[in-house]
Write an enzyme that holds these catalytic residues in place. Structure first.
Site, mmCIF file in Angstrom:
data_model
loop_
_atom_site.group_PDB
_atom_site.id
_atom_site.type_symbol
_atom_site.label_atom_id
_atom_site.label_comp_id
_atom_site.label_asym_id
_atom_site.label_seq_id
_atom_site.Cartn_x
_atom_site.Cartn_y
_atom_site.Cartn_z
ATOM 1 N N ASP A 235 0.014 -7.510 -5.774
ATOM 2 C CA ASP A 235 -1.348 -7.547 -5.240
ATOM 3 C C ASP A 235 -1.362 -8.428 -3.997
ATOM 4 O OD1 ASP A 235 -4.015 -7.658 -4.707
ATOM 5 O OD2 ASP A 235 -4.626 -8.368 -6.704
ATOM 6 N N TYR B 51 -16.457 -1.473 7.428
ATOM 7 C CA TYR B 51 -15.056 -1.170 7.727
ATOM 8 C C TYR B 51 -14.744 -1.452 9.199
ATOM 9 C CZ TYR B 51 -10.886 1.866 8.008
ATOM 10 O OH TYR B 51 -9.625 2.375 8.197
ATOM 11 N N LYS C 88 -12.229 -4.207 10.802
ATOM 12 C CA LYS C 88 -11.095 -3.823 11.658
ATOM 13 C C LYS C 88 -11.152 -4.556 13.001
ATOM 14 C CE LYS C 88 -8.726 -0.948 9.085
ATOM 15 N NZ LYS C 88 -7.433 -1.397 8.551
ATOM 16 N N GLY D 221 -0.516 4.765 -1.065
ATOM 17 C CA GLY D 221 -1.628 5.361 -0.327
ATOM 18 C C GLY D 221 -1.240 6.503 0.586
ATOM 19 N N GLY E 268 0.826 -1.205 0.000
ATOM 20 C CA GLY E 268 0.000 0.000 0.000
ATOM 21 C C GLY E 268 0.855 1.247 0.000
HETATM 22 N N1 SER Z 1 -9.937 7.548 8.572
HETATM 23 C C1 SER Z 1 -10.650 6.327 8.395
HETATM 24 C C2 SER Z 1 -11.937 6.524 7.714
HETATM 25 O O1 SER Z 1 -12.499 7.576 7.870
HETATM 26 C C3 SER Z 1 -10.914 5.691 9.731
HETATM 27 O O2 SER Z 1 -9.974 4.737 9.993
HETATM 28 O O3 SER Z 1 -12.404 5.643 7.074
#
Ligand code: SER
Length: 317
Positions: A52, A142, A146, A11, A8
């Site tokens: 990847d 998300y 996590k 990023g 990554g």
């Molecule tokens: N900054 C991230 C988001 O807003 C949170 O981990 O998705």
């Protein structure tokens, strides 16, 4: 001799972390990878390869061939984008993590950093000064990924001795590479719009307080966590990391002090519902105690630097 793989590297975090690691460990010992091209300085200052993380065989080959000892896996679909493609986001975020955990188990790349997030908390979590150990019922894809990832990391440490290390990042603010699709991204966008147009339409309400951190602090602390002796770590899930808490209105006020005439309007979108379930501020005293987490940027210092750097970047410096 450490050989470090950063997944990554194109990023928001990776593009800065690679350069910081190369300063410490030497350019040739930090291998940058991504599925897209990173900024020129990442590409030119040391090894870069398209890779990847979802392709396990290739990942393992890369690690073995280059005698990698540490991995930073920063590949993820962020909170806002994940809500648009829930199943794909789950697949990508979890598979990326599981592949690096498995690669760590099967190779000498035993030390693994993977970022968790304030998104692991949810609507039933205490919102203020959120403790390390508390109710965690995230209700975003998300956040669920996590929280599951933290559990898997700890599992691989206990069961297989993988040296898993993680922090719950707050919103990260930086000028080098823009984030994409996160709920805290308003705190980056606002600087670009302040410089470009002198006004900004914010997708969160003015009084939505969230924990945030300037990228330099985030990088310094991430490396600090990775460099600390294992005996200092009382946790093998992810450490709370607080930084600075502020609302869009408070940030707008700071910008106005340096850019009089700057105006913000508020038009909350679907990301407001996500932000409403996250803490306003979190307690990171365990990270301070265990491995010396410290920060140097408050809202004032961060705002001044962001305005200066974004203006330079946009050719308006
Ligand atoms: N900054 C991230 C988001 O807003 C949170 O981990 O998705």
């Amino acid at each position: 001799m450490e050989k470090i793989l950063v997944i990554g590297s194109a990023g928001q975090i990776g593009s800065e972390l690679v350069l910081a690691l190369r300063k410490i460990y030497g350019n040739d010992n930090v291998f940058a990878t991504d599925i897209k091209n990173p900024p020129q300085d990442v590409k030119k200052s040391g090894p870069f390869q398209i890779l990847d993380v979802l392709d396990f065989k290739n990942l393992l080959h890369f690690i073995v061939r280059n005698k990698i000892t540490q991995v930073y896996n920063l590949a993820a679909v962020l909170s806002g984008n994940a809500e648009k493609i829930p199943l794909q986001a789950w697949d990508i975020n979890m598979k990326a993590l599981m592949n690096t955990l498995e690669a760590a188990r099967q190779s000498d790349a035993k030390k693994l950093f993977w970022p968790s997030s304030i998104a692991v908390f949810g609507p039933t979590t205490p919102r203020h000064n959120t403790p390390q150990l508390t109710v965690m019922e995230p209700n975003t894809v998300y956040g669920i990924s996590k929280l599951a990832g933290e559990r898997w990391g700890e599992y691989y440490f206990n069961r297989y001795g993988v040296d898993f290390r993680s922090v719950r990042y707050p919103g990260l603010i930086s000028y080098k590479t823009e984030p994409g699709g996160g709920t805290t991204d308003y705190a980056v966008e606002i600087f670009y719009e302040a410089v470009r147009k002198g006004k900004y339409e914010c997708f969160l309400k003015e009084d939505t307080a969230l924990p945030m951190m300037f990228m330099e602090d985030a990088i310094d602390n991430t490396i600090k966590l990775m460099e600390t002796g294992p005996e200092n770590l009382s946790l093998r899930s992810a450490y709370n990391m607080a930084g600075i808490s502020f609302t869009p209105e408070e940030l707008a006020e700071e910008i106005k002090k340096l850019k009089p005439g700057f105006t913000v309007t508020y038009k909350p979108d679907f990301r407001q519902a996500i932000a409403d379930t996250w803490p306003a501020g979190i307690d990171d005293s365990i990270a301070q105690r265990d491995w010396g987490l410290t920060t140097h940027y408050d809202i004032k210092k961060m705002t001044a630097l962001m305005l200066e750097k974004v203006a330079e970047k946009l050719g308006k410096g």
